[in-house]
Design a protein around this motif. Structure first.
Motif, PDB file in Angstrom:
ATOM      1  N   ASP A  28      12.042 -56.882 -14.856  1.00 45.35           N
ATOM      2  CA  ASP A  28      12.037 -55.420 -14.970  1.00 45.35           C
ATOM      3  C   ASP A  28      10.810 -54.889 -16.094  1.00 45.35           C
ATOM      4  OD1 ASP A  28      13.536 -54.566 -13.108  1.00 45.35           O
ATOM      5  OD2 ASP A  28      15.404 -54.593 -14.483  1.00 45.35           O
ATOM      6  N   GLY A  29       9.550 -55.510 -15.901  1.00 44.54           N
ATOM      7  CA  GLY A  29       8.509 -55.072 -16.721  1.00 44.54           C
ATOM      8  C   GLY A  29       8.356 -55.556 -18.019  1.00 44.54           C
ATOM      9  N   THR A  30       9.207 -56.354 -18.261  1.00 47.62           N
ATOM     10  CA  THR A  30       9.455 -57.291 -19.692  1.00 47.62           C
ATOM     11  C   THR A  30       8.709 -58.400 -19.611  1.00 47.62           C
ATOM     12  OG1 THR A  30      11.239 -56.091 -20.464  1.00 47.62           O
ATOM     13  CG2 THR A  30      10.597 -58.109 -21.497  1.00 47.62           C
ATOM     14  N   GLN A  31       7.592 -58.859 -20.237  1.00 45.52           N
ATOM     15  CA  GLN A  31       6.899 -60.134 -20.226  1.00 45.52           C
ATOM     16  C   GLN A  31       7.828 -61.516 -20.276  1.00 45.52           C
ATOM     17  OE1 GLN A  31       3.631 -60.166 -19.170  1.00 45.52           O
ATOM     18  NE2 GLN A  31       3.585 -62.377 -19.350  1.00 45.52           N
ATOM     19  N   ILE A  32       8.009 -62.371 -19.826  1.00 48.03           N
ATOM     20  CA  ILE A  32       9.080 -63.459 -19.820  1.00 48.03           C
ATOM     21  C   ILE A  32       7.956 -64.660 -20.687  1.00 48.03           C
ATOM     22  CG2 ILE A  32      10.159 -65.222 -18.690  1.00 48.03           C
ATOM     23  CD1 ILE A  32      11.364 -62.159 -18.758  1.00 48.03           C
ATOM     24  N   ASP A  33       8.464 -65.113 -21.796  1.00 47.94           N
ATOM     25  CA  ASP A  33       7.973 -66.235 -22.497  1.00 47.94           C
ATOM     26  C   ASP A  33       8.684 -67.324 -22.580  1.00 47.94           C
ATOM     27  OD1 ASP A  33       9.635 -64.962 -24.427  1.00 47.94           O
ATOM     28  OD2 ASP A  33       8.152 -64.341 -25.772  1.00 47.94           O
ATOM     29  N   SER A  34       9.919 -67.222 -22.166  1.00 44.88           N
ATOM     30  CA  SER A  34      10.843 -68.491 -22.257  1.00 44.88           C
ATOM     31  C   SER A  34      11.951 -68.121 -21.522  1.00 44.88           C
ATOM     32  CB  SER A  34      11.394 -68.559 -23.641  1.00 44.88           C
ATOM     33  OG  SER A  34      12.275 -67.289 -24.188  1.00 44.88           O
ATOM     34  N   THR A  35      12.576 -69.329 -21.073  1.00 44.54           N
ATOM     35  CA  THR A  35      13.948 -69.309 -20.438  1.00 44.54           C
ATOM     36  C   THR A  35      15.040 -68.407 -21.222  1.00 44.54           C
ATOM     37  OG1 THR A  35      13.629 -71.342 -19.675  1.00 44.54           O
ATOM     38  CG2 THR A  35      15.828 -70.716 -19.348  1.00 44.54           C
ATOM     39  N   LYS A  36      14.854 -68.380 -22.577  1.00 39.83           N
ATOM     40  CA  LYS A  36      15.885 -67.646 -23.422  1.00 39.83           C
ATOM     41  C   LYS A  36      15.555 -66.242 -23.236  1.00 39.83           C
ATOM     42  CE  LYS A  36      17.596 -66.991 -28.027  1.00 39.83           C
ATOM     43  NZ  LYS A  36      17.410 -67.280 -29.443  1.00 39.83           N
ATOM     44  N   THR A  37      14.453 -65.768 -23.064  1.00 40.11           N
ATOM     45  CA  THR A  37      14.222 -64.173 -22.867  1.00 40.11           C
ATOM     46  C   THR A  37      14.710 -63.854 -21.313  1.00 40.11           C
ATOM     47  OG1 THR A  37      12.301 -64.273 -24.140  1.00 40.11           O
ATOM     48  CG2 THR A  37      12.257 -62.566 -23.006  1.00 40.11           C
ATOM     49  N   ALA A  47      26.312 -57.111 -11.706  1.00 39.94           N
ATOM     50  CA  ALA A  47      26.174 -57.508 -10.233  1.00 39.94           C
ATOM     51  C   ALA A  47      25.716 -56.289  -9.561  1.00 39.94           C
ATOM     52  CB  ALA A  47      27.385 -58.421  -9.814  1.00 39.94           C
ATOM     53  N   GLY A  48      24.800 -56.267  -8.492  1.00 38.71           N
ATOM     54  CA  GLY A  48      24.716 -55.233  -7.559  1.00 38.71           C
ATOM     55  C   GLY A  48      23.464 -54.493  -8.219  1.00 38.71           C
ATOM     56  N   GLU A  49      23.086 -54.496  -9.187  1.00 40.07           N
ATOM     57  CA  GLU A  49      21.791 -53.701  -9.725  1.00 40.07           C
ATOM     58  C   GLU A  49      20.637 -54.607  -9.341  1.00 40.07           C
ATOM     59  OE1 GLU A  49      21.860 -51.958 -13.900  1.00 40.07           O
ATOM     60  OE2 GLU A  49      22.767 -53.599 -14.140  1.00 40.07           O
ATOM     61  N   GLN A  50      19.663 -53.899  -9.170  1.00 33.96           N
ATOM     62  CA  GLN A  50      18.271 -54.170  -8.608  1.00 33.96           C
ATOM     63  C   GLN A  50      17.463 -54.573 -10.041  1.00 33.96           C
ATOM     64  OE1 GLN A  50      17.701 -53.292  -4.303  1.00 33.96           O
ATOM     65  NE2 GLN A  50      16.390 -54.337  -5.581  1.00 33.96           N
ATOM     66  N   ALA A  51      16.558 -55.813  -9.663  1.00 30.25           N
ATOM     67  CA  ALA A  51      15.476 -55.985 -10.538  1.00 30.25           C
ATOM     68  C   ALA A  51      14.315 -56.179 -10.067  1.00 30.25           C
ATOM     69  CB  ALA A  51      16.031 -57.285 -11.432  1.00 30.25           C
ATOM     70  N   GLU A  52      13.267 -55.810 -10.679  1.00 30.66           N
ATOM     71  CA  GLU A  52      11.807 -56.052 -10.220  1.00 30.66           C
ATOM     72  C   GLU A  52      11.374 -57.383 -10.923  1.00 30.66           C
ATOM     73  OE1 GLU A  52      10.873 -54.360  -7.744  1.00 30.66           O
ATOM     74  OE2 GLU A  52      12.661 -53.454  -8.000  1.00 30.66           O
ATOM     75  N   LEU A  53      10.781 -58.172 -10.163  1.00 31.85           N
ATOM     76  CA  LEU A  53      10.315 -59.350 -10.608  1.00 31.85           C
ATOM     77  C   LEU A  53       8.757 -59.448 -10.558  1.00 31.85           C
ATOM     78  CD1 LEU A  53      12.706 -61.976  -8.877  1.00 31.85           C
ATOM     79  CD2 LEU A  53      12.964 -60.863 -11.120  1.00 31.85           C
ATOM     80  N   VAL A  54       7.982 -60.123 -11.155  1.00 27.61           N
ATOM     81  CA  VAL A  54       6.520 -60.623 -10.756  1.00 27.61           C
ATOM     82  C   VAL A  54       6.359 -61.912 -11.226  1.00 27.61           C
ATOM     83  CG1 VAL A  54       4.208 -60.248 -11.557  1.00 27.61           C
ATOM     84  CG2 VAL A  54       5.691 -58.210 -11.734  1.00 27.61           C
ATOM     85  N   VAL A  55       6.188 -62.806 -10.031  1.00 25.77           N
ATOM     86  CA  VAL A  55       5.987 -64.175  -9.995  1.00 25.77           C
ATOM     87  C   VAL A  55       4.287 -64.568  -9.844  1.00 25.77           C
ATOM     88  CG1 VAL A  55       7.904 -64.528  -9.166  1.00 25.77           C
ATOM     89  CG2 VAL A  55       6.411 -64.675  -7.601  1.00 25.77           C
TER      90      VAL A  55
END
Length: 69
Positions: A28-37, A47-55
């Motif tokens: 959802d636009g936030t940089q992922i730097d760890s599993t905790k984040t 549940a039921g919400e959408q999330a945008e991922l970049v892999v």
């Protein structure tokens, strides 16, 4: 980023197109730097919400949309 080393067979990530060994770099636009984040952002959604991922897959950024359970 966070390496995707497992997911639930038939679960939301797999249905969205996430593949094993993808690296999750944004949720959802936030940089992922760890599993905790990642977990903090994921658990803030319902549940039921959408999330945008970049892999990152084989050097390419791929945008995916997942419906959470």
């Amino acid at each position: 980023g966070v390496l995707i080393s497992r997911w639930r067979q038939g679960g939301p990530a797999q249905r969205a197109g996430v593949q094993l060994n993808d690296v999750l770099v944004r949720f959802d636009g936030t940089q992922i730097d760890s599993t905790k984040t990642f977990r903090k952002l994921l658990y803030a959604k319902a549940a039921g919400e959408q999330a945008e991922l970049v892999v990152l897959r084989q050097g390419q950024e791929i945008q995916l949309s997942v419906t959470l359970e």
